[in-house]
Each structure stands twice: as C-alpha cells, then as structure tokens.
Design an enzyme around this catalytic site. Sequence first.
Site, PDB file in Angstrom:
ATOM      1  N   GLU A 165       0.797  -1.227   0.000  1.00 41.98           N
ATOM      2  CA  GLU A 165       0.000   0.000   0.000  1.00 41.98           C
ATOM      3  C   GLU A 165       0.832   1.282   0.000  1.00 41.98           C
ATOM      4  OE1 GLU A 165      -2.873  -0.202   3.156  1.00 41.98           O
ATOM      5  OE2 GLU A 165      -3.946  -1.866   2.260  1.00 41.98           O
ATOM      6  N   GLU A 360      -5.060  -8.720   1.125  1.00 38.28           N
ATOM      7  CA  GLU A 360      -5.704  -8.370   2.405  1.00 38.28           C
ATOM      8  C   GLU A 360      -7.195  -8.187   2.197  1.00 38.28           C
ATOM      9  OE1 GLU A 360      -4.193  -5.006   4.605  1.00 38.28           O
ATOM     10  OE2 GLU A 360      -2.122  -5.615   4.254  1.00 38.28           O
TER      11      GLU A 360
END
Length: 455
Positions: A165, A360
Amino acid sequence: MIPATRPAPLTLTHLPRDFTWGVATASYQIEGAVAEDGRVPSIWDTFSRTPGAIANGDTGDVACDHYHRMPADVALIKSLGVDAYRFSIAWPRAADLSFYDRLVDELLANGIQPWATLYHWDLPQALEDAGGWPNRDTAYRFADHAATVFERLQDRVDTFTTLNEPWCSAWLGYATGVHAPGRRSPQAGIDAAHHLLLGHGLALQAMRALETRPHTYVISLNTGTANPIADRTIDHGAAYRADGMGLRLYLDPLRHGAYPADVVRDLAYQGITIPVRDGDLELISQPFDMLGCNFYFGQNYAGTDEAGNTHDASGAPVVRAIMPDTPRTAMDWAITPSRFTQLLLRLTRDYPGLPLVVTENGAAFDDVVAPDGSIHDDSRTEYLSAHLAAVAEACARGADVRGYFCWSLLDNFEWSQGYAKRFGLFHVDYDTLARTPKQSAHWFRETIERTRGSR
Ligand code: FCB
C-alpha cells in the site's frame, strides 16, 4: 460437537483449483520492537511516541510479542489449514535477518508457503532523518534492502512483495500526517509516492539480477472503489478524480509506464509536480507477476460540497467522500461486498493480463469474549463470507484471482488506532498475550476444507 450458533462454512465452487489460501500480518503490528538482533528504531517507534498520534497512546513495543512466540504462532497458522502466510520483513532488522530465517524454516517445516513483503511501512528512522521517502535516495536504499533480504531468503521463499500500500506510506505518512512519520505536505506526499514506485522498480531489478531460480513478484495496492454518489456528471468527475489519486496514480505507471494525465493536471493546478527523471518510468513499469489487492470497502464521491459548491476556496474541484449507506465495521468502514466484485472485474478490464491476488481483506468488530472464553464473532464471519463469495463471483465472471489472504491472523497493533481495533481470526488478550481462536477461525478452516474437497 458443533454449537448450533456456529455459522455454516461456504463451498466456493467458482474459485480456481490451485487457489492459494492464506492469512496476513505485518512486522511492526505483531513482532514487538525487541532489539535482541540489533533492530534499529523505525518511524513507527518515533511516531507512536508523539502525543496524540495513536489512540490510547499505544505503541508497538510489545505488540503480540510474535518475535518470541513465532513457533507457536506458526502452529496457529497451520491449524487454519491455509497454504500460505504473508508476513513482512522489518527493514530495521536488516542487519541480522536470522529471525526471518527461522520463521521461513518453521513455515516450510509445517507445509506453509512463506510470502515475504519487503516493506510494510516501518522505515528505519535514520532514513527518515535523511529525508525519508520524499528523498530520492531512499528508493536506492530500498533496493539495497531488497537485495539483502533476497540473497538470504530466495532459496526458500518463492513469492516476494515489494511494497504494501504505497498510497498509505506516501499520502497518510507525508501529506495528511495520520501515519508515520506524520508530515503534512501534499508535495512531500507526491514525492514519496514517486520514490516508493521507483524503489519498487529498483528492487525488482536488484532481485532479478540475483535470481538463482524464478520467483513470483507482487506489489500490493490499496484497491477500493470510487463510485459517483449520483448519476450526475459532476459526481462521476469527483469519483474519477478520487480513483486517480488513490489507484491510477500507482497502477498506471506500474502497468502503462505513464502517470495519468488528468491526475498530473490536477496536481499541477495545486502547484504539485511529480519528480520524474529520465528512465524512471521504464524502471517502474518493468513486469511483475501479480497485483496484490487489499480491499476493505468501497467509497462514494460527490462533486459538490454540502452547500452545493463545485469548487473549494482554493479553486480546486470538490471531491467529497461519502460512505455508502450500509452497515459498518468497527473501523466505521462501510460493508460493501458487491464493490469487491466490481473492483476485481474493473482491474481485469483496465489492466488486462495482470493476475490478481487478494493480499488483504478482513474486518474489525468489537469482539466479546463469552464467560466460557469463546468468541462468537458472527459479524466477522458474515463479512468474510460475503467477500469470499464476491471473489468467487468475480472469478465466475472472468477475473483471474489466484488467492485470498485474510487480514489478519491475529489481533494486532492497528496503526493510528492502536490495539482498540481487532482484525484477527485469533483473539489476543493483551494482558497475558494468550491467543484464542474466534468462531471465524473455525469457519475459515472449514470453508477452505469444503472448497478444496469440492474439487
Ligand atoms: C491495511 C494495512 C494493514 C492493516 C489493514 C487493516 O491498510 O495494510 O496493515 O492495518 O489495513
């Protein structure tokens, strides 16, 4: 005997045969900041000591003490029946990687594939002091780190993820200051974003140069959805802008070798430039094998503020986020499983030829420990069930999704929310550090077993 209240497992017939099931964690969130191996301070050690930065003043000093409890935690992973474990390597431990050597060996001995992430936000503080990610040199230091880890683990680890991320590292870390190191400069945020991407490219290059056998390379991005709140041109524009800053700013250079022109124009209007040098985009756009999708919720956008204005005081177009009107998790995030299908199909359409893996997905809820010690976290099970069904639907409709990693193995340090938000399949008692499987852990294991058994 299975209690009557136990949620029924799913059988997900549309997932591919060799689908990888896993659970995920990250170094700073679980290990504890122990320095027995010469670990040096990270930006999160510093940030968590900044008054008011983290809920309840929590720090990752002890976290789940995974550093000392690793073999027992690997046994928990094994008990779930997953194929793989996604963990991150703490860059501050780069001087002595023996902990990760032991972790990898323990995983392999238990038949679990190690998936190593090279950077999940814990930059050594010394590199931040030298300028952090807005400083171009950090990208080169990251490639050195990647090479060090790769040399040590490439014989036993097949899958390496460069970054987790980068939007969070760059934007939350340097532009809004909600995450470490807590800077608040949009230009610094964009500088950081570019240097993270450059670091990804340089790291890939460094690892490929050292390869003694083929590996699988992944980058994990924040992949929400940005939908217009209404079918007005202005709202479509706002959603497109949000998607530009959140996703296309990262994925277009990675896959198309160019920053999106509309985002570049919007940034220029605010006096912000992307510090691209000759050759950077070639490095950034070199091939990788799978896109890691981290999905939690979808968002809606309006192109007007509450008063109906289309531009803010600085003259910039309004991009107003409005949470979808659905039930929420404890993070106050909307529960939007159909958006997950939408996302996976959109990535398949706009970035063809790029296999996807869900690195995720999961949810925090206010878990209640019953007097007998059990945790009936039906809301989490429902969340996971709906999102896994959404993945299966995307697969049925043509998306190439290779795996699913649940966030997270166990409750942990949830960044600026500290220990207050619990994402684990295993509950952690932060007084005793005891781990207890929640109902969702049993459900996850049974769902994996059922789905495998249906083949
Ligand atoms: C993601 C992070 C992960 C975790 C989840 C809830 O943004 O990658 O570390 O905190 O959110």
